[in-house]
Scaffold this motif. Structure first.
Motif, mmCIF file in Angstrom:
data_model
loop_
_atom_site.group_PDB
_atom_site.id
_atom_site.type_symbol
_atom_site.label_atom_id
_atom_site.label_comp_id
_atom_site.label_asym_id
_atom_site.label_seq_id
_atom_site.Cartn_x
_atom_site.Cartn_y
_atom_site.Cartn_z
ATOM 1 N N HIS A 237 142.592 35.147 19.629
ATOM 2 C CA HIS A 237 143.038 33.801 19.989
ATOM 3 C C HIS A 237 143.226 32.945 18.745
ATOM 4 N N LEU A 238 142.300 33.040 17.807
ATOM 5 C CA LEU A 238 142.379 32.254 16.575
ATOM 6 C C LEU A 238 143.627 32.621 15.765
ATOM 7 N N THR A 239 143.976 33.908 15.744
ATOM 8 C CA THR A 239 145.180 34.368 15.034
ATOM 9 C C THR A 239 146.439 33.727 15.614
ATOM 10 N N VAL A 240 146.538 33.729 16.949
ATOM 11 C CA VAL A 240 147.706 33.146 17.617
ATOM 12 C C VAL A 240 147.765 31.641 17.406
ATOM 13 N N VAL A 241 146.613 30.967 17.465
ATOM 14 C CA VAL A 241 146.568 29.511 17.268
ATOM 15 C C VAL A 241 147.092 29.133 15.891
#
Length: 313
Positions: A237-241
């Protein structure tokens, strides 16, 4: 630039980017298969009927629609000498694109909150992240997306485009359209800044705050292995954000006099084609539960096929 006496051209010419179509063509089919697989597996597997996968399924629907409003036109323009797009098509493309962009931004924030509750409030997770609350979050995401797009697109469409009908982009987006408007665009810029500041920046800081609490909770875990396992549930999720919010802020939160043409087109390519292609893979294909569900479905389909063949023999 070719001059036009029309205040509202009947058609725009999309100048595009010479190296975009082949990449878009590959991305389109890869992400389409990945997102369809994700939605199918989540729908057919009761164990994946969790808030995270509920949000992720909605994200996949957004990603499919996102690129389906842009990529087909690019492919047609690649195969045809006619690079034009009608005013109505341009308006629809721009409206849908902004609806989906705002909705995805809010969904990513909802997913951050889901991770926050799961890690920082585990005993209350099921009570807080119930189906009704998650459905409300998704409904609010879509509602804000539709309203935000309407507020931004209508003033843009009312501008007179008498400088040229050539859009230096591969799809209809507000910043390149403002470049060919022949009247004061300060109101339009102000609306974009307010929209981006209210939605994008507020949500970004909300996500940042959530992750500060998450990291603080993880640091209190004494076992290094357990800490890594907990943080790994947030890594995708952090990568996509970072990828999604970074590109959105670059496009919409800077002076529009500093439009970088090819650089802006490449950045737009990231969140219209590359990110939708990566989402199902970085979220789920590497997830053990998801891979286990795929294997179980394959086994069930194999057994059903064997039973069907034996019955007909």
């Amino acid at each position: 630039m070719e001059q036009s006496n029309q205040s509202t051209p009947a058609r725009f010419i999309l100048l595009g980017l010479s190296n975009v179509p082949p990449l878009q063509f590959i991305c389109f089919f890869v992400f389409l298969l990945g997102n369809i697989l994700l939605i199918t597996v989540v729908t057919m597997t009761p164990s994946l009927h969790t808030p995270m996968y509920f949000f992720l399924s909605n994200l996949s629907v957004i990603d499919i629609t996102f690129s389906c409003t842009i990529v087909p036109k690019i492919l047609v323009n690649t195969l045809s000498t006619d690079k034009s797009i009608s005013f109505v098509e341009c308006a629809i493309q721009m409206y849908i694109h902004l609806v989906l962009g705002a909705t995805e931004s809010i969904l990513l924030a909802a997913m951050a909150y889901d991770r926050f509750v799961a890690i920082c409030r585990p005993l209350h997770y099921k009570a807080i992240m119930n189906y009704r609350f998650c459905a409300c979050l998704v409904a609010i995401s879509w509602g804000v997306g539709f309203m935000n797009s309407l507020i931004l697109v209508l003033p843009t469409l009312k501008l007179p485009f008498c400088r040229s009908n050539h859009i230096n982009h591969f799809f209809c987006e507000i910043p390149p359209l403002l470049q060919i408007a022949c009247m004061d665009i300060r109101l339009n810029e102000a609306l974009l800044y307010i929209s981006a500041g209210t939605i994008v920046m507020c949500l970004f800081f909300f996500i940042l705050t959530s992750y500060i609490h998450i990291i603080n909770t993880i640091l209190k875990i004494h076992s290094l292995t357990e800490s890594y396992k907990v943080f790994s549930t947030c890594a995708s999720h952090l990568t996509v954000v970072i990828l999604y919010y970074g590109t959105i802020m670059f496009i919409y939160l800077r002076p529009y006099s500093t439009y970088f043409k090819n650089a802006d087109k490449i950045v737009s390519l990231l969140y219209t084609a590359v990110t939708p292609m990566l989402n199902p893979f970085i979220y789920s294909i590497r997830n053990k539960d998801f891979k286990g569900s795929i294997n179980n479905l394959n086994k069930q389909l194999t057994i059903q096929n064997l039973l069907y063949l034996n019955h007909h023999d």
